[in-house]
Design a protein around this motif. Sequence first.
Motif, PDB file in Angstrom:
ATOM      1  N   ALA A 113      12.205  -4.291   5.747  1.00 31.76           N
ATOM      2  CA  ALA A 113      10.928  -4.933   5.423  1.00 31.76           C
ATOM      3  C   ALA A 113       9.899  -4.779   6.532  1.00 31.76           C
ATOM      4  O   ALA A 113       8.693  -4.866   6.278  1.00 31.76           O
ATOM      5  N   GLY A 114      10.338  -4.530   7.750  1.00 33.22           N
ATOM      6  CA  GLY A 114       9.406  -4.365   8.856  1.00 33.22           C
ATOM      7  C   GLY A 114       8.927  -2.945   9.062  1.00 33.22           C
ATOM      8  O   GLY A 114       8.133  -2.690   9.977  1.00 33.22           O
ATOM      9  N   LEU A 115       9.360  -2.019   8.214  1.00 35.66           N
ATOM     10  CA  LEU A 115       9.006  -0.612   8.378  1.00 35.66           C
ATOM     11  C   LEU A 115       7.825  -0.221   7.498  1.00 35.66           C
ATOM     12  O   LEU A 115       7.563  -0.847   6.465  1.00 35.66           O
ATOM     13  N   GLU A 116       7.127   0.835   7.938  1.00 30.92           N
ATOM     14  CA  GLU A 116       6.030   1.404   7.167  1.00 30.92           C
ATOM     15  C   GLU A 116       6.469   2.751   6.618  1.00 30.92           C
ATOM     16  O   GLU A 116       6.512   3.751   7.330  1.00 30.92           O
ATOM     17  N   PHE A 117       6.809   2.764   5.327  1.00 30.46           N
ATOM     18  CA  PHE A 117       7.163   4.024   4.689  1.00 30.46           C
ATOM     19  C   PHE A 117       5.879   4.754   4.283  1.00 30.46           C
ATOM     20  O   PHE A 117       5.048   4.203   3.562  1.00 30.46           O
ATOM     21  N   ARG A 118       5.723   6.008   4.739  1.00 30.66           N
ATOM     22  CA  ARG A 118       4.499   6.761   4.496  1.00 30.66           C
ATOM     23  C   ARG A 118       4.717   8.062   3.738  1.00 30.66           C
ATOM     24  O   ARG A 118       3.760   8.718   3.362  1.00 30.66           O
ATOM     25  N   ASP A 119       5.950   8.478   3.542  1.00 30.85           N
ATOM     26  CA  ASP A 119       6.198   9.723   2.814  1.00 30.85           C
ATOM     27  C   ASP A 119       7.545   9.617   2.133  1.00 30.85           C
ATOM     28  O   ASP A 119       8.463   8.960   2.645  1.00 30.85           O
ATOM     29  N   ILE A 120       7.658  10.262   0.977  1.00 37.76           N
ATOM     30  CA  ILE A 120       8.923  10.325   0.266  1.00 37.76           C
ATOM     31  C   ILE A 120       8.993  11.643  -0.475  1.00 37.76           C
ATOM     32  O   ILE A 120       8.007  12.113  -1.038  1.00 37.76           O
ATOM     33  N   GLU A 121      10.166  12.268  -0.427  1.00 35.46           N
ATOM     34  CA  GLU A 121      10.436  13.491  -1.171  1.00 35.46           C
ATOM     35  C   GLU A 121      11.598  13.195  -2.110  1.00 35.46           C
ATOM     36  O   GLU A 121      12.627  12.671  -1.677  1.00 35.46           O
ATOM     37  N   ALA A 122      11.432  13.517  -3.391  1.00 35.26           N
ATOM     38  CA  ALA A 122      12.477  13.239  -4.382  1.00 35.26           C
ATOM     39  C   ALA A 122      12.769  14.502  -5.181  1.00 35.26           C
ATOM     40  O   ALA A 122      11.866  15.296  -5.468  1.00 35.26           O
ATOM     41  N   PHE A 123      14.013  14.665  -5.573  1.00 27.96           N
ATOM     42  CA  PHE A 123      14.456  15.869  -6.271  1.00 27.96           C
ATOM     43  C   PHE A 123      14.806  15.595  -7.728  1.00 27.96           C
ATOM     44  O   PHE A 123      14.797  16.496  -8.552  1.00 27.96           O
ATOM     45  N   ASP A 124      15.104  14.342  -8.039  1.00 29.89           N
ATOM     46  CA  ASP A 124      15.380  13.906  -9.402  1.00 29.89           C
ATOM     47  C   ASP A 124      15.391  12.382  -9.373  1.00 29.89           C
ATOM     48  O   ASP A 124      14.912  11.768  -8.417  1.00 29.89           O
ATOM     49  N   ALA A 125      15.945  11.770 -10.402  1.00 32.22           N
ATOM     50  CA  ALA A 125      15.943  10.309 -10.468  1.00 32.22           C
ATOM     51  C   ALA A 125      16.947   9.666  -9.521  1.00 32.22           C
ATOM     52  O   ALA A 125      16.907   8.447  -9.311  1.00 32.22           O
ATOM     53  N   ARG A 126      17.831  10.456  -8.945  1.00 21.23           N
ATOM     54  CA  ARG A 126      18.874   9.906  -8.089  1.00 21.23           C
ATOM     55  C   ARG A 126      18.700  10.247  -6.618  1.00 21.23           C
ATOM     56  O   ARG A 126      19.061   9.440  -5.753  1.00 21.23           O
TER      57      ARG A 126
ATOM     58  N   ALA B 188       6.569   5.040  -1.934  1.00 20.91           N
ATOM     59  CA  ALA B 188       6.978   4.491  -0.645  1.00 20.91           C
ATOM     60  C   ALA B 188       5.757   3.878   0.021  1.00 20.91           C
ATOM     61  O   ALA B 188       4.681   4.483   0.044  1.00 20.91           O
ATOM     62  N   GLY B 189       5.930   2.664   0.570  1.00 22.59           N
ATOM     63  CA  GLY B 189       4.756   1.990   1.100  1.00 22.59           C
ATOM     64  C   GLY B 189       5.046   0.983   2.186  1.00 22.59           C
ATOM     65  O   GLY B 189       6.119   0.968   2.816  1.00 22.59           O
ATOM     66  N   SER B 190       4.071   0.121   2.395  1.00 20.91           N
ATOM     67  CA  SER B 190       4.127  -0.870   3.465  1.00 20.91           C
ATOM     68  C   SER B 190       5.204  -1.905   3.178  1.00 20.91           C
ATOM     69  O   SER B 190       5.662  -2.079   2.041  1.00 20.91           O
ATOM     70  N   GLY B 191       5.585  -2.618   4.249  1.00 22.19           N
ATOM     71  CA  GLY B 191       6.597  -3.661   4.098  1.00 22.19           C
ATOM     72  C   GLY B 191       7.947  -3.155   3.660  1.00 22.19           C
ATOM     73  O   GLY B 191       8.709  -3.879   3.020  1.00 22.19           O
ATOM     74  N   GLY B 192       8.267  -1.890   4.000  1.00 22.71           N
ATOM     75  CA  GLY B 192       9.561  -1.330   3.633  1.00 22.71           C
ATOM     76  C   GLY B 192       9.758  -1.164   2.142  1.00 22.71           C
ATOM     77  O   GLY B 192      10.894  -1.182   1.659  1.00 22.71           O
ATOM     78  N   THR B 193       8.672  -0.944   1.399  1.00 20.88           N
ATOM     79  CA  THR B 193       8.742  -0.890  -0.061  1.00 20.88           C
ATOM     80  C   THR B 193       9.061   0.511  -0.554  1.00 20.88           C
ATOM     81  O   THR B 193       8.406   1.481  -0.174  1.00 20.88           O
TER      82      THR B 193
ATOM     83  N   ARG C 147       0.860  -1.183   0.000  1.00 22.55           N
ATOM     84  CA  ARG C 147       0.000   0.000   0.000  1.00 22.55           C
ATOM     85  C   ARG C 147       0.896   1.233   0.000  1.00 22.55           C
ATOM     86  O   ARG C 147       1.698   1.436   0.910  1.00 22.55           O
ATOM     87  N   PHE C 148       0.735   2.054  -1.022  1.00 24.39           N
ATOM     88  CA  PHE C 148       1.587   3.223  -1.195  1.00 24.39           C
ATOM     89  C   PHE C 148       0.876   4.476  -0.702  1.00 24.39           C
ATOM     90  O   PHE C 148      -0.113   4.908  -1.283  1.00 24.39           O
ATOM     91  N   ARG C 149       1.403   5.057   0.380  1.00 27.13           N
ATOM     92  CA  ARG C 149       0.926   6.350   0.871  1.00 27.13           C
ATOM     93  C   ARG C 149       1.962   7.447   0.666  1.00 27.13           C
ATOM     94  O   ARG C 149       1.669   8.624   0.905  1.00 27.13           O
ATOM     95  N   GLY C 150       3.160   7.074   0.249  1.00 28.79           N
ATOM     96  CA  GLY C 150       4.199   8.034  -0.080  1.00 28.79           C
ATOM     97  C   GLY C 150       4.420   8.073  -1.577  1.00 28.79           C
ATOM     98  O   GLY C 150       4.536   7.028  -2.223  1.00 28.79           O
ATOM     99  N   LEU C 151       4.461   9.280  -2.151  1.00 26.29           N
ATOM    100  CA  LEU C 151       4.588   9.459  -3.599  1.00 26.29           C
ATOM    101  C   LEU C 151       5.325  10.758  -3.861  1.00 26.29           C
ATOM    102  O   LEU C 151       5.002  11.792  -3.272  1.00 26.29           O
ATOM    103  N   ALA C 152       6.295  10.704  -4.751  1.00 28.52           N
ATOM    104  CA  ALA C 152       7.002  11.905  -5.185  1.00 28.52           C
ATOM    105  C   ALA C 152       7.048  11.920  -6.703  1.00 28.52           C
ATOM    106  O   ALA C 152       7.708  11.080  -7.321  1.00 28.52           O
TER     107      ALA C 152
END
Length: 360
Positions: free
Chosen positions: A92-105, A67-72, A52-57
């Motif tokens: 894998a045990g973490l819940e990623f809920r947000d991600i900020e990205a500035f470019d492809a790297r 960024a999502g569940s299961g450390g994805t 489940r993806f709740r983080g998107l950049a």
Amino acid sequence: MKPMRALARKMSFAGACAALVTASLAVPATAHAETTKDGLAWRLTPTGTDARFRGLAAVSRNTAWLAGSGGTVLRTTDAGRTWQDVAPPDTAGLEFRDIEAFDARRAVVLAIGEGDASRLYSTSNGGHTWTLGFKNDDPKAFYDCVTFFDSRHGLAMSDPVDGKFRVISTSNAGRTWRVLPSKGMPAALEGEIAFAASGQCLVSHGSRDVWLATGGASTSRVFHSRDRGRTWTVADTPLPSSASQGVFSVAFRDSRHGLAVGGDYRPGEPSPKAAATTNDGGRTWHPADHPPAEYRSGATPLAPRLPISLAVGPTGSDVTFNGGSTWTQFDGGSFDTVDCAPGACWAAGEKGRAARLTTF
């Protein structure tokens, strides 16, 4: 292909702005597009996972991070035709809920949770390696969202600790973080929290403005800082608030004009009056004339300075052409978060769903 300007005229929006939207988002609909109306569609881009993806950049027409569940953590650089697993190791045990990205790297990802489950990782090589920049060591803290003013300076926020929301700051792209003094933060209400539902409970615009959205208490509120989180003011909003209700997402197209969406996240519960607008930077909030019909967890401006925004939730997606006063649903699929970049808008949610916006 049906031009976007026809839709915009139908919604009484200026033709010049509609032409700009058409140029930015004109992508042919495909067999993978969701059921649509009024010329908008989400074109699904299979991710190969059920996270489940709740983080998107959204970075560009071709590049986005999830960024999502299961450390994805996933990344695409070919407009969603393929997604690469670029997660930090041993998460894998973490819940990623947000991600900020500035470019492809370069990107910074937030894991939520009590105690040391709240963490921030950064990468500068497309996810080949990651640096753990922050691991929470306070059992009373629970981090919800992260935002950046530029590629180096950013903030992350926690639910209240000792009666105030806690904010941490980085000036080196997330490699290290420090807790900001709480003196300039107004006191939290009893039960007040932020909702880590879409990565949009903390958002910034420009080089200094940042807003923090809340619920969970007797009143839903939006905090605002003009100095990168050192001092804050706070304003009540008309959105209903309770343990499961409040403002879930705020979105600003400039330093003055913004909107808030939310509601009750419990399935099947009504969410009336769950949208509002501001034209003074968040000092005052006014109910939307025609809000989305149901709970919405995420929102984003389609382009800078234009009063066009998108909102998404588990029961559908909506568009506004007048800054958030009136909303029209255009899709019934489930998404949790939405983000736009020059040339593309992206949405993501449960069961590995990710999509790009198309017009036809």
